[in-house]
Design a protein around this motif. Structure first.
Motif, PDB file in Angstrom:
ATOM      1  N   ALA A 123     -18.199 -17.539 -32.603  1.00 34.04           N
ATOM      2  CA  ALA A 123     -18.790 -17.046 -31.350  1.00 34.04           C
ATOM      3  C   ALA A 123     -18.959 -15.529 -31.378  1.00 34.04           C
ATOM      4  CB  ALA A 123     -17.905 -17.441 -30.171  1.00 34.04           C
ATOM      5  N   GLU A 124     -19.988 -15.049 -30.677  1.00 34.35           N
ATOM      6  CA  GLU A 124     -20.193 -13.593 -30.600  1.00 34.35           C
ATOM      7  C   GLU A 124     -19.642 -13.031 -29.299  1.00 34.35           C
ATOM      8  OE1 GLU A 124     -23.808 -11.868 -31.768  1.00 34.35           O
ATOM      9  OE2 GLU A 124     -23.777 -12.878 -33.711  1.00 34.35           O
ATOM     10  N   GLY A 152     -14.346  -4.635 -20.789  1.00 37.97           N
ATOM     11  CA  GLY A 152     -15.012  -5.384 -21.857  1.00 37.97           C
ATOM     12  C   GLY A 152     -15.135  -6.870 -21.589  1.00 37.97           C
ATOM     13  N   GLU A 153     -15.159  -7.630 -22.664  1.00 36.82           N
ATOM     14  CA  GLU A 153     -15.545  -9.025 -22.514  1.00 36.82           C
ATOM     15  C   GLU A 153     -14.429  -9.930 -22.008  1.00 36.82           C
ATOM     16  OE1 GLU A 153     -17.047 -10.231 -26.390  1.00 36.82           O
ATOM     17  OE2 GLU A 153     -15.143 -11.215 -26.776  1.00 36.82           O
ATOM     18  N   GLY A 163     -27.148  -6.050 -27.547  1.00 39.12           N
ATOM     19  CA  GLY A 163     -26.371  -4.835 -27.342  1.00 39.12           C
ATOM     20  C   GLY A 163     -25.748  -4.711 -25.970  1.00 39.12           C
ATOM     21  N   TYR A 164     -26.037  -5.673 -25.082  1.00 35.36           N
ATOM     22  CA  TYR A 164     -25.541  -5.556 -23.704  1.00 35.36           C
ATOM     23  C   TYR A 164     -24.028  -5.740 -23.615  1.00 35.36           C
ATOM     24  CZ  TYR A 164     -30.480  -5.815 -22.673  1.00 35.36           C
ATOM     25  OH  TYR A 164     -31.824  -5.566 -22.649  1.00 35.36           O
ATOM     26  N   ASN A 165     -23.446  -6.496 -24.541  1.00 35.70           N
ATOM     27  CA  ASN A 165     -21.987  -6.674 -24.508  1.00 35.70           C
ATOM     28  C   ASN A 165     -21.278  -5.411 -24.982  1.00 35.70           C
ATOM     29  OD1 ASN A 165     -21.640  -9.468 -23.560  1.00 35.70           O
ATOM     30  ND2 ASN A 165     -22.901  -9.910 -25.363  1.00 35.70           N
ATOM     31  N   PHE A 166     -21.845  -4.776 -26.008  1.00 30.20           N
ATOM     32  CA  PHE A 166     -21.304  -3.482 -26.437  1.00 30.20           C
ATOM     33  C   PHE A 166     -21.411  -2.478 -25.287  1.00 30.20           C
ATOM     34  CE2 PHE A 166     -22.436  -4.370 -31.114  1.00 30.20           C
ATOM     35  CZ  PHE A 166     -21.133  -4.700 -31.420  1.00 30.20           C
ATOM     36  N   ALA A 169     -18.795  -3.118 -22.782  1.00 26.37           N
ATOM     37  CA  ALA A 169     -17.452  -2.769 -23.268  1.00 26.37           C
ATOM     38  C   ALA A 169     -17.263  -1.246 -23.232  1.00 26.37           C
ATOM     39  CB  ALA A 169     -17.253  -3.301 -24.686  1.00 26.37           C
TER      40      ALA A 169
END
Ligand SMILES: Cc1cc2nc3c(=O)[nH]c(=O)nc-3n(C[C@H](O)[C@H](O)[C@H](O)COP(=O)(O)OP(=O)(O)OC[C@H]3O[C@@H](n4cnc5c(N)ncnc54)[C@H](O)[C@@H]3O)c2cc1C
Length: 180
Positions: A123-124, A152-153, A163-166, A169
Motif C-alpha cells: 500500500a502507498e 500526516g497519514e 504528491g498530496y499525501n506528502f 504530511a
C-alpha cells in the motif's frame, strides 16, 4: 490514469487510486477506451465497412508505445480471446447489433470483482485512523489528550496520487512544529 496488468493482478496509478475507495466484494468498472463510444463505433463500422473484423476496428485505437489513451497492442489479442473469440473471424455485417452493443459496453465498462488487495505490504497510503474532528487544525493537538499531537497519514486525511499525501504530511508537520 494508466493501468497495469501484472502477474499478480491489476496495478498502476489507476488501481492504486481506485483502491482508496474500493471495499471487499464490490465490483469495479474499467473503461478501456474512455474517449470513444465503442458501441456507436462498432455499429457505425458495421454500416460503413461491413466486411471488417472487430479486431480491425479496435486496432485503430491501439498503440505499441505508452499512449495511455490507447490500448496496448498486446492487450487487443488477449481481449479478443476473452471477449469475442467465437466471432473473431466473422465480418461485422454478420454479427448481430445486440452482440456489438454488448461488446462495446464491455470495452467501455468492463465489470470486474477483485478478489482482494495486497494490503499494507504494497500500500502507498494507510487511509488514516485518527478522526480529524478530534484534533485541532491549528496545532494538530488532540482535543482529548493535551500534549498529544497527530500529523500526516495517521489522520483521516487521504490524498489522491500525485504528491498530496506528502504535502499533507509536510504541511501538518510544519503546523505542529510551529507550536511544539
Ligand atoms: C511506496 C510508496 C510510495 C509513495 N508515493 C507517494 C507519492 O508519490 N506521493 C505522495 O504524496 N505520497 C506517497 N506515498 C505516501 C507518503 O509516503 C506518506 O503518506 C507519507 O510519507 C506519510 O508521512 P507520515 O509522516 O505521516 O508517516 P511516515 O512517513 O510513515 O513516518 C512515520 C515515521 O514514524 C516512524 N515510527 C513508526 N513507529 C514508530 C515508533 N514506535 N517509534 C518511533 N518511530 C516510529 C517510522 O519509522 C517512520 O519514519 C507513498 C508511500 C509509499 C509506501
Amino acid at each position: 490514469l494508466p493501468m497495469l496488468f501484472t502477474h499478480r493482478g491489476l496495478s498502476g496509478p489507476a488501481m492504486l487510486q481506485l483502491s482508496n475507495y474500493w471495499h471487499t466484494g464490490e465490483t469495479i468498472s474499467i473503461n478501456l477506451l474512455p474517449n470513444i463510444d465503442m458501441t456507436a463505433l462498432l455499429l457505425a463500422h458495421k454500416k460503413s465497412h461491413p466486411k471488417q473484423l472487430i479486431r480491425t476496428v479496435v486496432a485503430d485505437y491501439t498503440d505499441s508505445g505508452d499512449d495511455s489513451n490507447k490500448l496496448p497492442k498486446k492487450l487487443l489479442a488477449a481481449l479478443q480471446t476473452h471477449l469475442w473469440d467465437d466471432i473473431k473471424d466473422t465480418e461485422l455485417a454478420n454479427i448481430k447489433d445486440d452482440r456489438l452493443t454488448e461488446l462495446g459496453a464491455t470495452l467501455n465498462g468492463w465489470q470486474l470483482k477483485p478478489s482482494g488487495t495486497e494490503g499494507y505490504r504494497t500500500a502507498e497510503v494507510t487511509r488514516g485512523g485518527v478522526k480529524t474532528d478530534e484534533v485541532s487544525s491549528k496545532t494538530m493537538q488532540s482535543n482529548m489528550q493535551e500534549g498529544l499531537y497527530f500529523i500526516g497519514e495517521v489522520l483521516d486525511v487521504t490524498g489522491w496520487l500525485g504528491g498530496y499525501n506528502f504535502q499533507w504530511a509536510w504541511a501538518s508537520g510544519f503546523v505542529c512544529g510551529e507550536v511544539v
